[in-house]
Design a protein around this motif. Sequence first.
Motif, PDB file in Angstrom:
ATOM      1  N   PHE A   4       0.846  -1.189   0.000  1.00 24.32           N
ATOM      2  CA  PHE A   4       0.000   0.000   0.000  1.00 24.32           C
ATOM      3  C   PHE A   4       0.878   1.234   0.000  1.00 24.32           C
ATOM      4  O   PHE A   4       2.051   1.206   0.391  1.00 24.32           O
ATOM      5  N   TYR A   6       0.097   5.393   1.226  1.00 27.36           N
ATOM      6  CA  TYR A   6      -0.905   6.286   1.827  1.00 27.36           C
ATOM      7  C   TYR A   6      -0.350   7.695   1.839  1.00 27.36           C
ATOM      8  O   TYR A   6       0.667   7.977   2.467  1.00 27.36           O
ATOM      9  N   TRP A  13      -5.182   6.599  -0.807  1.00 24.17           N
ATOM     10  CA  TRP A  13      -4.530   5.301  -0.666  1.00 24.17           C
ATOM     11  C   TRP A  13      -4.377   4.662  -2.029  1.00 24.17           C
ATOM     12  O   TRP A  13      -5.248   4.782  -2.886  1.00 24.17           O
ATOM     13  N   TRP A  15      -3.719   0.680  -3.239  1.00 20.69           N
ATOM     14  CA  TRP A  15      -3.628  -0.701  -2.775  1.00 20.69           C
ATOM     15  C   TRP A  15      -3.227  -1.598  -3.937  1.00 20.69           C
ATOM     16  O   TRP A  15      -3.720  -1.438  -5.057  1.00 20.69           O
ATOM     17  N   VAL A  19      -4.283  -6.414  -1.473  1.00 20.36           N
ATOM     18  CA  VAL A  19      -4.887  -5.679  -0.356  1.00 20.36           C
ATOM     19  C   VAL A  19      -6.396  -5.554  -0.565  1.00 20.36           C
ATOM     20  O   VAL A  19      -7.171  -5.664   0.388  1.00 20.36           O
ATOM     21  N   TYR A  20      -6.824  -5.328  -1.806  1.00 21.06           N
ATOM     22  CA  TYR A  20      -8.270  -5.326  -2.082  1.00 21.06           C
ATOM     23  C   TYR A  20      -8.878  -6.669  -1.660  1.00 21.06           C
ATOM     24  O   TYR A  20      -9.900  -6.727  -0.974  1.00 21.06           O
ATOM     25  N   PRO A  32     -10.107   3.160  -1.984  1.00 23.13           N
ATOM     26  CA  PRO A  32      -9.645   3.061  -0.597  1.00 23.13           C
ATOM     27  C   PRO A  32      -9.421   4.443   0.021  1.00 23.13           C
ATOM     28  O   PRO A  32      -8.814   5.319  -0.600  1.00 23.13           O
ATOM     29  N   VAL A  37     -10.595   2.081   5.445  1.00 26.99           N
ATOM     30  CA  VAL A  37      -9.623   1.242   6.158  1.00 26.99           C
ATOM     31  C   VAL A  37     -10.065   1.059   7.615  1.00 26.99           C
ATOM     32  O   VAL A  37     -10.110  -0.052   8.142  1.00 26.99           O
TER      33      VAL A  37
END
Length: 197
Positions: A4, A6, A13, A15, A19-20, A32, A37
């Motif tokens: 990720f 951020y 964000w 991803w 991560v999804y 995101p 989150v």
Amino acid sequence: MGAFTYDARADAWWWSDEVYRLHGFEPHEVVPTTALVLAHKHPDDRDGARRVLEEATVGDRPFGSVHRIMDATGRARVVALVGRRRPGAPEAASVLEGYFLDLTDEVAERSRSEANRDIAASAAHRAHIEQAKGIVAFAYGIDPESAFGVLRAASNNGNVPIRDLAAHVVERVTTFRGDPYRVCEYLAEAAGLPLPR
């Protein structure tokens, strides 16, 4: 594991596909955000995760957090979040980079192993306690429930866990050569119990 990025200033964000999926979405199915989150964090872990993110945006040290999430399908997961502020980025433009790691299976396996070990230990202790109850019931000429009361009193008087006392009774009975009175003598000596009449 998934990566990720951020951008704290823009609350944006990025991803990786993993991560999804970790959050229960298809890649790029949602946008995101920090709110998203945090919404997936377990309620008991949400404030801690928020603090980790806030502190990470103003420090140069790597950060890490282990917490629970509920993914979009309702599955509970244990995840680790690790990363650091992008080197060279000014604090006013903090960008964090790192990884989400899914620890769910490892935590579940460790819990199963610990539970199995505890159950096996409990069964071993229970076997000794049941055997000791039978020995004491025979030696004192009492019923099994009363025999457990004798063991409990001996445990309390001698400040010895009942599982240990029971193991000692079972272990020592083989040296008593079938003489039940010697069991009574042992308990009397070990824990100050009266000898039966």
